[in-house]
Scaffold this active site. Sequence first.
Site, PDB file in Angstrom:
ATOM      1  N   LYS A  93      74.548  69.348 120.404  1.00 54.30           N
ATOM      2  CA  LYS A  93      73.318  68.695 120.878  1.00 54.30           C
ATOM      3  C   LYS A  93      73.556  68.120 122.272  1.00 54.30           C
ATOM      4  O   LYS A  93      74.666  67.688 122.575  1.00 54.30           O
ATOM      5  CB  LYS A  93      72.936  67.531 119.941  1.00 54.30           C
ATOM      6  CG  LYS A  93      71.513  67.076 120.098  1.00 54.30           C
ATOM      7  CD  LYS A  93      70.577  67.985 119.347  1.00 54.30           C
ATOM      8  CE  LYS A  93      69.139  67.590 119.543  1.00 54.30           C
ATOM      9  NZ  LYS A  93      68.255  68.487 118.795  1.00 54.30           N
ATOM     10  N   ASP A 128      64.133  70.212 123.014  1.00 56.33           N
ATOM     11  CA  ASP A 128      63.869  69.256 121.936  1.00 56.33           C
ATOM     12  C   ASP A 128      62.869  68.237 122.503  1.00 56.33           C
ATOM     13  O   ASP A 128      62.185  68.517 123.502  1.00 56.33           O
ATOM     14  CB  ASP A 128      65.200  68.614 121.484  1.00 56.33           C
ATOM     15  CG  ASP A 128      65.044  67.788 120.213  1.00 56.33           C
ATOM     16  OD1 ASP A 128      64.273  68.180 119.321  1.00 56.33           O
ATOM     17  OD2 ASP A 128      65.678  66.725 120.113  1.00 56.33           O
TER      18      ASP A 128
HETATM   19  P1  NAD Z   1      57.407  66.322 120.603  1.00 51.79           P
HETATM   20  O1  NAD Z   1      58.046  65.411 121.597  1.00 51.79           O
HETATM   21  O2  NAD Z   1      56.596  67.476 121.095  1.00 51.79           O
HETATM   22  O3  NAD Z   1      56.502  65.494 119.573  1.00 51.79           O
HETATM   23  C1  NAD Z   1      56.834  64.255 119.071  1.00 51.79           C
HETATM   24  C2  NAD Z   1      55.541  63.437 119.002  1.00 51.79           C
HETATM   25  O4  NAD Z   1      55.802  62.213 118.322  1.00 51.79           O
HETATM   26  C3  NAD Z   1      55.015  63.057 120.389  1.00 51.79           C
HETATM   27  O5  NAD Z   1      53.645  63.426 120.490  1.00 51.79           O
HETATM   28  C4  NAD Z   1      55.202  61.544 120.460  1.00 51.79           C
HETATM   29  O6  NAD Z   1      54.201  60.910 121.227  1.00 51.79           O
HETATM   30  C5  NAD Z   1      55.115  61.164 118.994  1.00 51.79           C
HETATM   31  N1  NAD Z   1      55.761  59.896 118.624  1.00 51.79           N
HETATM   32  C6  NAD Z   1      56.881  59.318 119.095  1.00 51.79           C
HETATM   33  N2  NAD Z   1      57.140  58.178 118.436  1.00 51.79           N
HETATM   34  C7  NAD Z   1      56.158  58.027 117.511  1.00 51.79           C
HETATM   35  C8  NAD Z   1      55.882  57.083 116.500  1.00 51.79           C
HETATM   36  N3  NAD Z   1      56.648  56.018 116.298  1.00 51.79           N
HETATM   37  N4  NAD Z   1      54.777  57.257 115.728  1.00 51.79           N
HETATM   38  C9  NAD Z   1      53.966  58.332 115.893  1.00 51.79           C
HETATM   39  N5  NAD Z   1      54.192  59.271 116.846  1.00 51.79           N
HETATM   40  C10 NAD Z   1      55.265  59.135 117.632  1.00 51.79           C
HETATM   41  O7  NAD Z   1      58.600  66.843 119.685  1.00 51.79           O
HETATM   42  P2  NAD Z   1      58.568  68.057 118.667  1.00 51.79           P
HETATM   43  O8  NAD Z   1      59.201  69.226 119.316  1.00 51.79           O
HETATM   44  O9  NAD Z   1      57.221  68.182 118.049  1.00 51.79           O
HETATM   45  O10 NAD Z   1      59.613  67.541 117.585  1.00 51.79           O
HETATM   46  C11 NAD Z   1      59.265  66.516 116.672  1.00 51.79           C
HETATM   47  C12 NAD Z   1      60.522  66.108 115.899  1.00 51.79           C
HETATM   48  O11 NAD Z   1      61.046  67.259 115.208  1.00 51.79           O
HETATM   49  C13 NAD Z   1      61.673  65.616 116.781  1.00 51.79           C
HETATM   50  O12 NAD Z   1      62.385  64.613 116.110  1.00 51.79           O
HETATM   51  C14 NAD Z   1      62.552  66.841 116.956  1.00 51.79           C
HETATM   52  O13 NAD Z   1      63.908  66.504 117.203  1.00 51.79           O
HETATM   53  C15 NAD Z   1      62.394  67.507 115.611  1.00 51.79           C
HETATM   54  N6  NAD Z   1      62.613  68.951 115.613  1.00 51.79           N
HETATM   55  C16 NAD Z   1      61.885  69.732 116.446  1.00 51.79           C
HETATM   56  C17 NAD Z   1      62.086  71.113 116.439  1.00 51.79           C
HETATM   57  C18 NAD Z   1      61.295  72.028 117.336  1.00 51.79           C
HETATM   58  O14 NAD Z   1      61.265  73.246 117.084  1.00 51.79           O
HETATM   59  N7  NAD Z   1      60.635  71.500 118.369  1.00 51.79           N
HETATM   60  C19 NAD Z   1      63.013  71.679 115.557  1.00 51.79           C
HETATM   61  C20 NAD Z   1      63.710  70.847 114.680  1.00 51.79           C
HETATM   62  C21 NAD Z   1      63.506  69.483 114.733  1.00 51.79           C
END
Ligand code: NAD
Length: 356
Positions: A93, A128
């Site tokens: 990571k 991410d």
């Molecule tokens: P992203 O940044 O596009 O979306 C995250 C969203 O959460 C944002 O819109 C943000 O404003 C919101 N947010 C932050 N804190 C918050 C809170 N306390 N309450 C409500 N909303 C809140 O990220 P993503 O790519 O959609 O990923 C989401 C999660 O999934 C992350 O933790 C990421 O590590 C994990 N993840 C993502 C992927 C992927 O394919 N993108 C794969 C595995 C894991």
Amino acid sequence: MNKIKSSKLLTKKTLKQIPEFDNHFLVLQLNNSATKLHGYIAIHRKNGSLPSFGATRLLKYPSDKEALKDALKLSKLMSYKSALAGLPYGGAKAVLIKPKGKFSREALFKSYATLLNNLKGQFITGTDVGLTVADLDSMKKDTKYLVGYFSNPEKYTALGLFFAIETTCQKIFGTKNMKGRTFAIQGVGKVGSEFLKIVYKEAKSIYISDTNKERLAYIKKLFPKVKIIDVDNIHKQKVDIYMPCALYYTLNKKSIKDFKCKIIIGSANNQLESADIADKLYDKGIFYGPDYIVNAGGLISVVDEYKNSSINNTRIKNNVKKIQKIMSEIIKNSDKENISPERIADKLAKKIINKK
Ligand code: NAD
């Protein structure tokens, strides 16, 4: 390794003082004052000459130490994710600390790309939290160790969540049909919104929250029947499925008192503040799907992109669907041993990693 400019290899002696350190293969501190690049690359495990996979995040952290801890924990989780997805790669990571004040994203990512090259392909990364494909664009001239351009990882992460939810609904409700199911989604970013596309038509009701008001307005326009809930109350909704799709540690000592859902399955990494929270959820009769199993769809899709010269969506979908098989196995063993799915998954992941 000491040829790497603007970066420092952290010694085991330094790292041993941090509880999150798990005998990691390599941890680099990245620094470039000119571009305001500051952060860490952690490779948890390597399998021979194969690269280790893990996306890069750009996020504000309360301290430098918290960023390092996050890199250590997330890279370990990536090893578990890869192991349980049946992939041979190790986990890694990169955690970049979002600079205070103004900075040029392009310059920051260009300098990051140069440092990636010095790892000579031991680490393959993508987007991410806090990164988009536009950031990969800023880096692509300077490094080839990137994935996530063509395979649409967030779409497959969402699909993997859907498959995991189907398997769990079969166990809890006796049907995998989403008709009549109710959802509360914390965070409607890239993954949350992709998931909405899958269940929007069938679901009975969907509650959403996000700290970003503009994002909420955008999502509401696309999916008018969703109901917006305050960020402090989204986890308290009486729904079938609660989905943490924002950031880490949202399943904690405080929030556990409020859950009224039957299933917790979401994309966020490191949802549990500590492992005992999974036991408490189990005792409360709430099914928690281990994050590193249910959110493996993105990893599966970028590995496919890395290995193949062209994208084949059917092949990726079939591989992501394998999440159902591992979920069934975890559910079966959890029932048999009467311990949480998290404990079962943890044991199995360690067993696989130690064999590599
Ligand atoms: P992203 O940044 O596009 O979306 C995250 C969203 O959460 C944002 O819109 C943000 O404003 C919101 N947010 C932050 N804190 C918050 C809170 N306390 N309450 C409500 N909303 C809140 O990220 P993503 O790519 O959609 O990923 C989401 C999660 O999934 C992350 O933790 C990421 O590590 C994990 N993840 C993502 C992927 C992927 O394919 N993108 C794969 C595995 C894991």
